[in-house]
Write a protein that holds these residues in place. Structure first.
Motif: not given
Length: 324
Positions: A100-119
């Motif tokens: 994916y285009a955005d695969m950045r890691n924040f606070l040790g969470v891989p693909n942070t935004l793609n993960v957090m936007t599921n909340f």
């Protein structure tokens, strides 16, 4: 047919009772004068009876013609869909499918935004499911509708876990958990819409078939590395909801929310296709795939607002029979 026969006999008896057409009434031939008040009192209900009879016959014929036309339309649509699936060549996973285009890691969470936007899926799904099961918040007139909406909101809550699990480590072994909850939600949504627009029996049959197809389609994709069934399945809400909105009358108010939800769904798919372009144009703040998650999470919230505010416009005869 028994009701029509009884009305026909009643009209004939009224005609004979009035001495019309040379018929023999209960008083014999010419037992009443057409100019008398007796003939007038008998003739008036006879005219109303004839009018009601022909109106009932015409309504029955129109209903049968409409049913036949709708069956042909459904049969033609299903045939076109099957032909589209068969004639489309196999669509395997691209080597870049899990990149994916955005695969950045924040606070040790891989693909942070793609993960957090599921909340938001979890919040909207759980809250709406609780309101649905409480029974007093949503305007639902049939038990079949309650089942369909409960499965839809349950599927939306499942998307939060399945999609987050997949995006933590995107690969072919996890992608099924991203796909299956969403396909269950799609199937339940279409089933609920059919229950609302056609009836409980047709809607539950549609819901069962679509859920079975969702399970088989996911297994087929995982086994044969072919995206055709999933992609064709995702086209169903885009085609069925607008098409049936024109073909079948809405028995609830606020039916325009269905079209708004369809528009959001189509918009989310364009955002997913423009994943990298949106990421670059937003100065690398958010990607199109993350926006797809946010856009899709608005959809169940919109439908929840519809369920709370809508009112029953009319009750179908078939629904009343099923309730009894």
């Amino acid at each position: 047919m028994e009701l029509i026969r009884e009305n026909v006999l009643g009209v004939i008896w009224d005609w004979e009772a009035a001495g019309g057409g040379g018929g023999l009434g209960p008083h014999g031939m010419g037992s009443c004068d057409k100019g008398s008040s007796f003939w007038f009192n008998i003739r008036r209900p006879k005219i109303l009876g004839e009018y009601s009879l022909w109106r009932m016959v015409w309504a029955t014929m129109s209903r049968q013609t409409t049913r036949g036309r709708r069956r042909r339309v459904w049969g033609g649509a299903a045939l076109c869909w099957v032909l589209l699936v068969v004639t489309t060549p196999k669509i395997p996973y691209s080597p870049k499918h899990h990149i994916y285009a955005d695969m950045r890691n924040f606070l040790g969470v891989p693909n942070t935004l793609n993960v957090m936007t599921n909340f938001p899926f979890l919040v909207v799904g759980v809250v709406s499911l609780v309101l649905c099961l409480r029974g007093s918040f949503f305007k639902i007139s049939l038990q079949g509708e309650l089942l369909g909406w409960a499965m839809f909101f349950g599927g939306i809550a499942g998307v939060a876990f399945g999609s987050a699990y997949y995006h933590l480590k995107p690969d072919e072994s996890r992608v099924m958990w991203d796909i299956l909850p969403m396909m269950i939600a799609y199937a339940s949504l279409c089933g609920s819409f059919v229950i609302e627009r056609i009836g409980k029996r047709a809607g539950l049959c549609c819901l069962t078939v679509l859920l079975l197809f969702a399970l088989l389609g996911t297994a087929y994709e995982r086994t044969f590395n072919d995206l055709r069934l999933r992609m064709m399945f995702q086209l169903i809400p885009c085609a069925v909801i607008p098409f049936m909105s024109l073909l079948f009358p809405a028995k609830y108010t606020h039916s325009r929310y269905w079209l708004w939800a369809t528009g959001l769904y189509i918009l989310s798919k364009f955002e997913a296709l423009a994943d990298k372009k949106i990421y670059c144009s937003s100065s690398y703040i958010i990607s199109g795939h993350s926006l797809e998650h946010l856009c899709l999470s608005v959809l169940p919230g919109l439908l929840t607002v519809m369920l709370i505010n809508r009112n029953l416009k009319f009750q179908r005869l078939g629904d009343l029979k099923e309730q009894n």
